[in-house]
Design a protein around this motif. Sequence first.
Motif, PDB file in Angstrom:
ATOM      1  N   ARG A 168       3.241  -3.299   3.683  1.00 55.07           N
ATOM      2  CA  ARG A 168       2.507  -4.486   3.283  1.00 55.07           C
ATOM      3  C   ARG A 168       1.479  -4.795   4.362  1.00 55.07           C
ATOM      4  NH1 ARG A 168       7.299  -7.291   2.058  1.00 55.07           N
ATOM      5  NH2 ARG A 168       6.559  -9.085   3.225  1.00 55.07           N
ATOM      6  N   VAL A 169       0.236  -4.482   4.066  1.00 55.88           N
ATOM      7  CA  VAL A 169      -0.869  -4.690   5.009  1.00 55.88           C
ATOM      8  C   VAL A 169      -1.994  -5.470   4.334  1.00 55.88           C
ATOM      9  CG1 VAL A 169      -0.359  -2.662   6.418  1.00 55.88           C
ATOM     10  CG2 VAL A 169      -1.811  -2.404   4.388  1.00 55.88           C
TER      11      VAL A 169
ATOM     12  N   ARG B 132       0.821  -1.209   0.000  1.00 58.05           N
ATOM     13  CA  ARG B 132       0.000   0.000   0.000  1.00 58.05           C
ATOM     14  C   ARG B 132       0.856   1.261   0.000  1.00 58.05           C
ATOM     15  NH1 ARG B 132      -4.165   0.686   4.863  1.00 58.05           N
ATOM     16  NH2 ARG B 132      -2.303   1.488   5.941  1.00 58.05           N
ATOM     17  N   GLY B 133       0.399   2.253  -0.754  1.00 55.83           N
ATOM     18  CA  GLY B 133       1.065   3.546  -0.785  1.00 55.83           C
ATOM     19  C   GLY B 133       0.054   4.665  -0.673  1.00 55.83           C
TER      20      GLY B 133
ATOM     21  N   ALA C   5       8.156  -5.334   5.445  1.00 62.26           N
ATOM     22  CA  ALA C   5       6.706  -5.196   5.368  1.00 62.26           C
ATOM     23  C   ALA C   5       6.190  -3.999   6.153  1.00 62.26           C
ATOM     24  CB  ALA C   5       6.031  -6.470   5.881  1.00 62.26           C
ATOM     25  N   SER C   6       6.980  -3.501   7.101  1.00 61.23           N
ATOM     26  CA  SER C   6       6.519  -2.409   7.947  1.00 61.23           C
ATOM     27  C   SER C   6       6.508  -1.087   7.181  1.00 61.23           C
ATOM     28  CB  SER C   6       7.415  -2.283   9.183  1.00 61.23           C
ATOM     29  OG  SER C   6       8.746  -2.003   8.805  1.00 61.23           O
TER      30      SER C   6
ATOM     31  N   ARG D  46       0.070  -1.434  -4.747  1.00 60.55           N
ATOM     32  CA  ARG D  46       1.028  -1.663  -5.832  1.00 60.55           C
ATOM     33  C   ARG D  46       1.449  -3.131  -5.834  1.00 60.55           C
ATOM     34  NH1 ARG D  46       3.109   3.535  -3.914  1.00 60.55           N
ATOM     35  NH2 ARG D  46       1.575   5.045  -4.645  1.00 60.55           N
ATOM     36  N   PRO D  47       1.723  -3.707  -6.999  1.00 68.79           N
ATOM     37  CA  PRO D  47       2.089  -5.126  -7.082  1.00 68.79           C
ATOM     38  C   PRO D  47       3.560  -5.346  -6.754  1.00 68.79           C
ATOM     39  CG  PRO D  47       1.904  -4.194  -9.287  1.00 68.79           C
ATOM     40  CD  PRO D  47       1.534  -3.098  -8.333  1.00 68.79           C
ATOM     41  N   TYR D  48       3.806  -5.963  -5.608  1.00 67.97           N
ATOM     42  CA  TYR D  48       5.147  -6.142  -5.069  1.00 67.97           C
ATOM     43  C   TYR D  48       5.671  -7.546  -5.385  1.00 67.97           C
ATOM     44  CZ  TYR D  48       8.486  -7.224  -1.277  1.00 67.97           C
ATOM     45  OH  TYR D  48       9.571  -7.631  -0.545  1.00 67.97           O
TER      46      TYR D  48
END
Length: 386
Positions: free
Chosen positions: A279-280, A224-225, A255-256, A318-320
């Motif tokens: 990353r949530v 997420r952004g 991830a934080s 966004r695709p990580y």
Amino acid sequence: MRIVIIGAGAIGAACALELAEAGAEVIVLDRVGVAGETSSRCEGNILVSDKAPGPEALLAIEANRAWRALAERLDADRVAGQPATEFEAKGGIVVAFAGGAEALETFAAAQRGIGITSEVLDAAALRAAEPHLADDIACGVHYPDDAQVQPSLATQAMLARARYLGADYRVTEVIGGIVDGSRVRGVQTTDSRIEADAVVNCAGPWAGEAAALFGAALDIRPRRGTILVTAPMPQRVFHKVYDADYVGAVGSGDASLQTSTVVESTPGGTVLIGSSRERVGFSEAGTLVPLAEIAAKATRLFPFLRDTMLLRTYFGFRPYAPDHVPAIGPDAQIAGLFHAAGHEGAGIGLAPTTAALISHAILGTAAPLDPAPFLPARASLQGVAA
């Protein structure tokens, strides 16, 4: 050849245009609409400045050249319903505060070794380029090739041109893959069964879920952004300006929550301020903390922003990819299934060259660079890890 594209974001639209121009029969499917998700919730970056030497940097260099030609072509001969891309070759300036100058200059020197143009600015040159920057900036590096498009409009422009060339576009959800043995035969949507010779998975943060519909594994996760948008004002930011911490955040696998400062003006007079990464999953909760951190860092970089009114804020997923390299090319096991995902925040900038690699993989057209580093068959994308 009939090709179904799942996803009408920037990557899907670019693939549709490239494949339609090569003569394929193209059907684009999206459950929301053109640029309805990630591609309308970003800044439209076309960057080389944030890429460390490696495969993605080479992809970015080629894509930067491709965007200039593509935007010029799209904007010069617009068809009915096709907006302008708002391409701006504004250049970028990366800055560092005290203690970070040496690392920034070393990073820029490594980039120059692979062909990325940059110039270290002395205090006078930095002040001339961005007169409203904070006084305690220790160093700045100018990247003349950094550029920007309005992401939603650019996506719409690419798909409009593809449709003009005969591509079909439908708002519907793909709910299943049609696979005969280990070969794709089409897709099942909420509306109908669509047969196809090939399917391209351009589902962005949902690409892993889309792959699973065909029995394939692809480890792409949402990241997420958040972004702030000011009210319109006279222009006071003349390049895409960001602090050197942004480079570390882009390449991090943590991830934080991580925040860094990216500030740029738009043709409409607003200022876009980012960025955050966390990353949530697909959670929409808890965006106040990243927004507050971004605002605090942005006002340190450009003090005038302290007295600026915010118009709105927004966030996107966004695709990580866990190895920070997008997945572009044929699936590891399912023939006729291709992936174009995992670009995270660089999808807009990398779209045209990603599309050229997909066309190479499906139709055998010329590849703009070595496709091997981006193949989805690499081990890092084949087992979904926690």
